[in-house]
Structure formats: C-alpha cells, structure tokens
Scaffold this motif. Structure first.
Motif, PDB file in Angstrom:
ATOM      1  N   THR A 304       7.645  30.963  76.798  1.00  0.00           N
ATOM      2  CA  THR A 304       6.752  30.365  77.788  1.00  0.00           C
ATOM      3  C   THR A 304       5.535  31.258  78.013  1.00  0.00           C
ATOM      4  N   ASP A 305       4.418  30.626  78.440  1.00  0.00           N
ATOM      5  CA  ASP A 305       3.225  31.379  78.856  1.00  0.00           C
ATOM      6  C   ASP A 305       2.851  31.014  80.282  1.00  0.00           C
ATOM      7  N   THR A 306       3.878  30.701  81.111  1.00  0.00           N
ATOM      8  CA  THR A 306       3.650  30.289  82.488  1.00  0.00           C
ATOM      9  C   THR A 306       2.992  31.396  83.307  1.00  0.00           C
ATOM     10  N   VAL A 307       3.409  32.641  83.084  1.00  0.00           N
ATOM     11  CA  VAL A 307       2.897  33.756  83.879  1.00  0.00           C
ATOM     12  C   VAL A 307       1.428  34.017  83.569  1.00  0.00           C
ATOM     13  N   ASN A 308       1.110  34.066  82.286  1.00  0.00           N
ATOM     14  CA  ASN A 308      -0.259  34.367  81.849  1.00  0.00           C
ATOM     15  C   ASN A 308      -0.604  33.397  80.731  1.00  0.00           C
ATOM     16  N   GLU A 309      -1.523  32.466  81.007  1.00  0.00           N
ATOM     17  CA  GLU A 309      -1.862  31.422  80.057  1.00  0.00           C
ATOM     18  C   GLU A 309      -2.319  32.031  78.728  1.00  0.00           C
ATOM     19  N   GLY A 310      -1.678  31.542  77.633  1.00  0.00           N
ATOM     20  CA  GLY A 310      -2.029  32.004  76.305  1.00  0.00           C
ATOM     21  C   GLY A 310      -1.254  33.214  75.851  1.00  0.00           C
ATOM     22  N   VAL A 311      -0.545  33.899  76.772  1.00  0.00           N
ATOM     23  CA  VAL A 311       0.263  35.069  76.418  1.00  0.00           C
ATOM     24  C   VAL A 311       1.727  34.625  76.417  1.00  0.00           C
ATOM     25  N   TRP A 312       2.253  34.377  75.243  1.00  0.00           N
ATOM     26  CA  TRP A 312       3.610  33.839  75.130  1.00  0.00           C
ATOM     27  C   TRP A 312       4.618  34.987  75.128  1.00  0.00           C
ATOM     28  N   LYS A 313       5.662  34.778  75.940  1.00  0.00           N
ATOM     29  CA  LYS A 313       6.732  35.768  76.032  1.00  0.00           C
ATOM     30  C   LYS A 313       8.088  35.070  76.002  1.00  0.00           C
ATOM     31  N   TRP A 314       9.074  35.840  75.465  1.00  0.00           N
ATOM     32  CA  TRP A 314      10.443  35.329  75.462  1.00  0.00           C
ATOM     33  C   TRP A 314      11.063  35.534  76.845  1.00  0.00           C
ATOM     34  N   VAL A 315      12.200  34.853  77.091  1.00  0.00           N
ATOM     35  CA  VAL A 315      12.857  34.956  78.393  1.00  0.00           C
ATOM     36  C   VAL A 315      13.455  36.339  78.631  1.00  0.00           C
ATOM     37  N   ASP A 316      13.629  37.143  77.561  1.00  0.00           N
ATOM     38  CA  ASP A 316      14.135  38.506  77.748  1.00  0.00           C
ATOM     39  C   ASP A 316      13.012  39.485  78.074  1.00  0.00           C
ATOM     40  N   GLY A 317      11.764  38.968  78.237  1.00  0.00           N
ATOM     41  CA  GLY A 317      10.641  39.813  78.621  1.00  0.00           C
ATOM     42  C   GLY A 317       9.854  40.366  77.448  1.00  0.00           C
ATOM     43  N   LYS A 318      10.322  40.159  76.229  1.00  0.00           N
ATOM     44  CA  LYS A 318       9.623  40.692  75.065  1.00  0.00           C
ATOM     45  C   LYS A 318       8.484  39.766  74.671  1.00  0.00           C
ATOM     46  N   GLY A 319       7.427  40.368  74.125  1.00  0.00           N
ATOM     47  CA  GLY A 319       6.297  39.577  73.669  1.00  0.00           C
ATOM     48  C   GLY A 319       6.581  38.909  72.351  1.00  0.00           C
ATOM     49  N   LEU A 320       5.761  37.899  72.036  1.00  0.00           N
ATOM     50  CA  LEU A 320       5.923  37.148  70.790  1.00  0.00           C
ATOM     51  C   LEU A 320       5.245  37.920  69.653  1.00  0.00           C
ATOM     52  N   THR A 321       6.021  38.320  68.658  1.00  0.00           N
ATOM     53  CA  THR A 321       5.474  39.066  67.501  1.00  0.00           C
ATOM     54  C   THR A 321       5.488  38.207  66.244  1.00  0.00           C
ATOM     55  N   THR A 322       6.587  37.491  66.032  1.00  0.00           N
ATOM     56  CA  THR A 322       6.704  36.607  64.867  1.00  0.00           C
ATOM     57  C   THR A 322       6.849  35.178  65.364  1.00  0.00           C
ATOM     58  N   ASN A 336      -3.990  18.126  82.163  1.00  0.00           N
ATOM     59  CA  ASN A 336      -4.559  19.306  82.820  1.00  0.00           C
ATOM     60  C   ASN A 336      -4.204  20.598  82.082  1.00  0.00           C
ATOM     61  N   GLY A 337      -3.870  20.495  80.800  1.00  0.00           N
ATOM     62  CA  GLY A 337      -3.570  21.699  80.026  1.00  0.00           C
ATOM     63  C   GLY A 337      -2.371  22.450  80.550  1.00  0.00           C
ATOM     64  N   THR A 338      -1.230  21.749  80.664  1.00  0.00           N
ATOM     65  CA  THR A 338      -0.030  22.378  81.259  1.00  0.00           C
ATOM     66  C   THR A 338       1.095  22.486  80.249  1.00  0.00           C
ATOM     67  N   ASP A 339       0.789  22.609  78.941  1.00  0.00           N
ATOM     68  CA  ASP A 339       1.840  22.807  77.947  1.00  0.00           C
ATOM     69  C   ASP A 339       2.199  24.290  77.936  1.00  0.00           C
ATOM     70  N   ASP A 340       3.181  24.673  78.767  1.00  0.00           N
ATOM     71  CA  ASP A 340       3.494  26.082  78.980  1.00  0.00           C
ATOM     72  C   ASP A 340       4.852  26.492  78.450  1.00  0.00           C
ATOM     73  N   CYS A 341       5.593  25.593  77.778  1.00  0.00           N
ATOM     74  CA  CYS A 341       6.945  25.923  77.320  1.00  0.00           C
ATOM     75  C   CYS A 341       7.057  25.592  75.840  1.00  0.00           C
ATOM     76  N   GLY A 342       7.764  26.462  75.090  1.00  0.00           N
ATOM     77  CA  GLY A 342       7.927  26.279  73.665  1.00  0.00           C
ATOM     78  C   GLY A 342       9.116  25.404  73.329  1.00  0.00           C
ATOM     79  N   VAL A 343       8.957  24.555  72.290  1.00  0.00           N
ATOM     80  CA  VAL A 343      10.018  23.659  71.859  1.00  0.00           C
ATOM     81  C   VAL A 343      10.039  23.653  70.336  1.00  0.00           C
ATOM     82  N   ILE A 344      11.244  23.544  69.772  1.00  0.00           N
ATOM     83  CA  ILE A 344      11.391  23.456  68.325  1.00  0.00           C
ATOM     84  C   ILE A 344      11.595  21.997  67.959  1.00  0.00           C
ATOM     85  N   VAL A 345      10.825  21.516  66.957  1.00  0.00           N
ATOM     86  CA  VAL A 345      10.802  20.097  66.607  1.00  0.00           C
ATOM     87  C   VAL A 345      11.447  19.922  65.247  1.00  0.00           C
ATOM     88  N   PHE A 346      12.348  18.962  65.120  1.00  0.00           N
ATOM     89  CA  PHE A 346      13.001  18.689  63.845  1.00  0.00           C
ATOM     90  C   PHE A 346      12.102  17.771  63.011  1.00  0.00           C
TER      91      PHE A 346
END
Length: 372
Positions: A304-322, A336-346
């Motif tokens: 999610t990037d809810t805390v800081n828009e555009g800065v994606w982080k995992w729920v364990d607090g680690k930043g997105l590297t890969t 209103n540009g509120t896509d703040d959660c990541g989803v995996i699509v089949f």
C-alpha cells in the motif's frame, strides 16, 4: 219481657192488630171503644210492616253482598287454581330442564374426564420428549467436548510439527553444512589423492588407503543422500498436514487464500486473526508460487501507499525493492486518484500481474504466516 209488653202483643194478636207502644193492659181492658183499639193496632201494624220491609231489604242487600262475595271468591279461586296450574307447569318444565341440564353436565363431566386423560397422556409424552431432548443435549455436549479435545490435540500436533520442522530445518542446515564440509574435504582429499597418485604411483598401500577413504566418503555421501530423501519425505508429510487445514508450505512460510471476497482492511484483519498477515513477496520464486495459488481469482497483496502517495511499502514496514507491475501501473487511477492498495491479477504474465486498486473494492485475500 214485662207484663205490659206481653199484654200488648196478646191483645193485638187477638184482634189482628197491634196497640201502640206504651198502652197498658188496664187501658186495653177498660177501653170500651173498639174502634180506637182497632185503629191503634192498625197503626202499630204499619210500623211493624215497615220494619219487616227494611229488614227484608237489608236481608236482600245482605244476600247480594254475600252473592258478590261468593262470586269474587269463586273468581279468586279460579285465578289461584290457574296460577297453581301455571306454577305446576313451570315446576314440571323446571324439573325437565334440570334433568336435561344434569344429563348435559354428566356428558360434560365425561368429556372433561376424557380431556383430562388425554392431557395426562400428552404430559407423559412431553416428559418422554423432554427426557429425549435432555439425552440429545448431553450427547451433543459430549460431542462438542470431544471436538474441542480433538481441536486441542490437532493444535498441539501442529505445534509439535512446527517444532519438529524447526528441528528438521536446523538438522538439515547442519547436514548441509556437514555435507559441504565433507564435499570440501572430499575435494581436498581427491586433490591430495591425485597428488599422491601423481607423486606416488608406485606406493600401493597408500593408494589402497586412499581408496578406503574414498569408499568411506562414498558411504557417507550415500548416508547424506538418504537423510536428504528422508527430510524431503517428512517435508511432504508436513505440507500434507498443513494443506488439510487450508495452508500451503513454501520456503519457511505457509500461505492460505480466503473463500470469500473482502476489502483490503477487512482482509488484513482476517489474516491477523489467523496470526498471519497479507502476503509479502520477496523473490521471483515466491511470486511464481503465489501466482499459482490464485488460480483464476484476483487477490490482495500486503502492499500500500496510503501513508505516502507513490511510496509503496509492504505491511511489514519494508520498502518495495522488487516489483512485478503490469505495464502502465501503478497509475493511481480510480475516483479522485485513490488506488492505494496492491492487488495481484490472474490472467496476466506472471511477472507482470500487479495492479493498484481502491482499498474498499472486494477481492480475495492471501495470508502469509512465517515459520522462521
């Protein structure tokens, strides 16, 4: 009666007349004037006649009164007799109605007796049913206790399996280290053996000794191979036990996918209740494994990037590297540009299957529980 009166009536009766009252016998006897005597008797007779007439009228009136009284008494008698007959009829009717009411009461009493017997039978049936219900309740309580005990035993078994898995992992690591060390020793010995063979081709004893060492190393290698196969079998059994509870094992973590759709926040709470969290992908192998779990479904990522828009982080607090975003994603689309959660699509390429979405949309949830 006085002598005067007797004399008076005697003279008057003899002469068929009545002398005036108050005339003495001497006057009568001495009176030579018969006309006067006859005249006095006539006057007295008229007075007596009037008295008789009044008496007759009185008697007649009395008879009329008596006759009227008799008629009235007769009429009253008839009325009393009529009333008596009416009362007799009413008494007869009352006796008949009373007898009918008595019969009805007897019938009602019999009906009430039958109803009482039926109610007693129903009460007995209810008591039997209640006893059966109590027995069934006790049976269900026993079944619940047995299920609870079985659940506790399974939880204990899982805990023991996790502990055994940890021990096996440590043992496997030790074996791997020993194997590496043995391989290193084997390589060193092989090099040393080559040197010895190169240097001492004619020394047979040393050659035999090296062959013996080589044989021992081969046996040790075979033992290590058997141990590895045994560990793999135990690993397969552990994976089978975990899959029985809806979890799948992959590289020191277990994964579970929900059967219903939820939004991102509810899905995370669902995972936390299972002592897990939304999936965090740290490698390409894990990405391929997670993509295989969702089949033809879509599922939330712990990203999610809810805390800081555009800065994606995992729920364990680690930043997105890969990352494995689809082309053009994340684009922070939606209202209103509120896509703040990541989803995996089949259905997309495995390594290009991530998308950003609104967190209140509904999707399936993949929970990850680390066993390390």
């Amino acid at each position: 009666m006085s002598e005067i009166t007797l004399a008076k009536f005697s003279v008057c009766e003899d002469r068929k007349s009545i002398i005036e009252f108050g005339t003495s016998c001497e006057d009568v006897m001495t009176n030579k004037n018969s006309d006067k005597l006859h005249k006095g008797c006539k006057i007295t007779w008229n007075r007596r006649y009037r008295c008789y007439r009044v008496a007759a009228q009185f008697l007649g009136l009395l008879c009329v009164v008596l006759l009227a009284a008799i008629i009235m008494l007769y009429v009253e008698y008839k009325r009393i007799q009529t009333n008596y007959n009416y009362v007799s009829d009413e008494r007869t009717e009352y006796l008949l109605s009373n007898a009918l009411a008595t019969d009805q009461h007897l019938v009602r009493l019999n009906n009430l007796s039958l109803e009482n017997e039926q109610l007693e039978n129903n009460y007995r049936l209810i008591q039997v049913s209640y006893s059966s219900c109590v027995e069934e309740r006790d049976l269900l309580q026993n079944i619940t206790v047995n299920i609870t005990e079985g659940k506790n035993q399974l939880q204990s078994l899982i805990s023991n399996l996790v502990k055994d898995k940890d021990k096996l992992r440590i043992f496997s690591n030790n074996l791997t280290t020993e194997k590496d060390q043995s391989e290193s020793r084997y390589k060193a010995m092989a090099e040393h053996r080559d040197q010895i063979q190169y240097w001492c081709n004619n020394v047979t004893d040393e050659k035999n000794w090296l062959q013996t060492v080589n044989s021992h190393l081969s046996e040790e290698r075979d033992m290590l191979t058997k141990e590895r196969e045994k560990l793999q079998l135990e690993k397969g059994g552990l994976q089978k036990a975990l899959s029985h509870f809806g979890w799948k094992y992959f590289k020191s973590s277990t994964y579970s996918i929900s059967t219903v759709k939820m939004n991102w926040r509810v899905g995370r709470q669902h995972c936390i209740k299972s002592e897990a969290d939304l999936v965090v992908i740290n490698s390409k192998e894990e990405m391929i494994f997670v993509h295989g779990l969702i089949s033809n479904l879509g599922a939330w990522l712990g990203l999610t990037d809810t805390v800081n828009e555009g800065v994606w982080k995992w729920v364990d607090g680690k930043g997105l590297t890969t990352s494995y975003w689809m082309k053009g994603q994340p684009n922070n689309g939606g209202r209103n540009g509120t896509d703040d959660c990541g989803v995996i699509v089949f259905g997309k390429a495995v390594l290009e299957s991530w998308n950003d979405s609104q967190c209140n949309y509904l999707s399936y949830v993949i929970c990850e529980k680390s066993l390390a």
